[in-house]
Design an enzyme around this catalytic site. Structure first.
Site, PDB file in Angstrom:
ATOM      1  N   ARG A  10       0.829  -1.214   0.000  1.00 48.67           N
ATOM      2  CA  ARG A  10       0.000   0.000   0.000  1.00 48.67           C
ATOM      3  C   ARG A  10       0.860   1.259   0.000  1.00 48.67           C
ATOM      4  O   ARG A  10       0.503   2.261  -0.605  1.00 48.67           O
ATOM      5  CB  ARG A  10      -0.951   0.006   1.195  1.00 48.67           C
ATOM      6  CG  ARG A  10      -2.191  -0.834   0.952  1.00 48.67           C
ATOM      7  CD  ARG A  10      -3.270  -0.522   1.959  1.00 48.67           C
ATOM      8  NE  ARG A  10      -2.945  -0.962   3.302  1.00 48.67           N
ATOM      9  CZ  ARG A  10      -3.345  -2.099   3.856  1.00 48.67           C
ATOM     10  NH1 ARG A  10      -4.095  -2.926   3.180  1.00 48.67           N
ATOM     11  NH2 ARG A  10      -3.006  -2.405   5.082  1.00 48.67           N
ATOM     12  N   GLU A  29      -1.210  21.898 -15.875  1.00 49.40           N
ATOM     13  CA  GLU A  29      -1.337  23.220 -15.258  1.00 49.40           C
ATOM     14  C   GLU A  29      -0.367  24.214 -15.897  1.00 49.40           C
ATOM     15  O   GLU A  29       0.854  24.081 -15.757  1.00 49.40           O
ATOM     16  CB  GLU A  29      -1.098  23.131 -13.746  1.00 49.40           C
ATOM     17  CG  GLU A  29      -2.142  22.313 -13.022  1.00 49.40           C
ATOM     18  CD  GLU A  29      -3.551  22.836 -13.219  1.00 49.40           C
ATOM     19  OE1 GLU A  29      -3.759  24.076 -13.202  1.00 49.40           O
ATOM     20  OE2 GLU A  29      -4.465  22.008 -13.402  1.00 49.40           O
ATOM     21  N   GLU A  70       2.156  25.461  -5.837  1.00 49.19           N
ATOM     22  CA  GLU A  70       1.307  25.405  -7.036  1.00 49.19           C
ATOM     23  C   GLU A  70       0.413  24.169  -6.995  1.00 49.19           C
ATOM     24  O   GLU A  70      -0.761  24.235  -7.386  1.00 49.19           O
ATOM     25  CB  GLU A  70       2.170  25.409  -8.303  1.00 49.19           C
ATOM     26  CG  GLU A  70       1.380  25.536  -9.577  1.00 49.19           C
ATOM     27  CD  GLU A  70       0.598  26.832  -9.688  1.00 49.19           C
ATOM     28  OE1 GLU A  70      -0.612  26.767 -10.006  1.00 49.19           O
ATOM     29  OE2 GLU A  70       1.173  27.918  -9.441  1.00 49.19           O
ATOM     30  N   GLU A  77      -8.207  24.763  -5.771  1.00 47.44           N
ATOM     31  CA  GLU A  77      -9.100  25.253  -6.830  1.00 47.44           C
ATOM     32  C   GLU A  77     -10.007  24.145  -7.348  1.00 47.44           C
ATOM     33  O   GLU A  77     -11.205  24.366  -7.553  1.00 47.44           O
ATOM     34  CB  GLU A  77      -8.285  25.851  -7.970  1.00 47.44           C
ATOM     35  CG  GLU A  77      -7.684  27.195  -7.635  1.00 47.44           C
ATOM     36  CD  GLU A  77      -7.033  27.871  -8.829  1.00 47.44           C
ATOM     37  OE1 GLU A  77      -6.988  27.279  -9.926  1.00 47.44           O
ATOM     38  OE2 GLU A  77      -6.573  29.014  -8.643  1.00 47.44           O
ATOM     39  N   LYS A  95      -9.946  30.797  -3.177  1.00 45.13           N
ATOM     40  CA  LYS A  95      -9.076  30.615  -4.335  1.00 45.13           C
ATOM     41  C   LYS A  95      -8.066  31.761  -4.453  1.00 45.13           C
ATOM     42  O   LYS A  95      -6.906  31.521  -4.808  1.00 45.13           O
ATOM     43  CB  LYS A  95      -9.922  30.483  -5.605  1.00 45.13           C
ATOM     44  CG  LYS A  95     -10.720  29.179  -5.629  1.00 45.13           C
ATOM     45  CD  LYS A  95     -11.774  29.155  -6.711  1.00 45.13           C
ATOM     46  CE  LYS A  95     -11.204  28.828  -8.042  1.00 45.13           C
ATOM     47  NZ  LYS A  95     -12.242  28.620  -9.082  1.00 45.13           N
ATOM     48  N   ASP A  96      -8.487  32.974  -4.137  1.00 49.29           N
ATOM     49  CA  ASP A  96      -7.560  34.110  -4.162  1.00 49.29           C
ATOM     50  C   ASP A  96      -6.453  33.944  -3.129  1.00 49.29           C
ATOM     51  O   ASP A  96      -5.283  34.243  -3.395  1.00 49.29           O
ATOM     52  CB  ASP A  96      -8.304  35.425  -3.912  1.00 49.29           C
ATOM     53  CG  ASP A  96      -9.176  35.857  -5.086  1.00 49.29           C
ATOM     54  OD1 ASP A  96      -9.065  35.269  -6.174  1.00 49.29           O
ATOM     55  OD2 ASP A  96      -9.977  36.804  -4.886  1.00 49.29           O
TER      56      ASP A  96
END
Length: 125
Positions: A10, A29, A70, A77, A95-96
């Site tokens: 696992r 991304e 990131e 997001e 999100k900001d």
């Protein structure tokens, strides 16, 4: 809390999930592409200027921090978009904040790069 017993199988599988996540980050991304391009430029410059071991430590941590930030931002997001597809001020705020965190880490990484590379560039003049 999970009652599952420890399993190497696992644990190894969980590394597969993590590497898949890194692959998706880099493949999908656009901001991660920019960070990777900047990282590649810094790594090439590091070899050209012959960075010390401690300078490499700082550079590696800076690059890793930006990419991790990131990834967190992307995950936040995606979760926000899933939880609330319609516009919500609280989701926008979340999100900001996540995007702002990436910017803070990226600025700190740039400062690290400047502190390391400016003296080396000035020595060439």
């Amino acid at each position: 809390m999970s009652k599952k017993k420890f399993s190497f199988k696992r644990r190894i599988r969980s590394f597969g999930f993590a590497f898949r996540g890194i692959g998706k980050l880099i493949k999908e991304e656009h901001n991660a592409w920019i960070h990777c391009f900047a990282a590649l430029c810094v790594i090439v410059a590091g070899f050209c200027f012959g960075l010390s071991a401690m300078e490499w430590v700082a550079i590696v941590f800076a690059i890793g921090s930006v990419l991790a930030a990131e990834a967190f931002n992307t995950a936040i997001e995606a979760l926000c978009d899933f939880a609330s597809p319609a516009y919500q001020e609280a989701i926008k705020h979340t999100k900001d904040l996540a995007a702002g965190a990436v910017l803070i880490v990226a600025i700190a990484a740039a400062v690290v790069g400047l502190l390391i590379f400016i003296p080396k560039i000035m020595a060439l003049c």
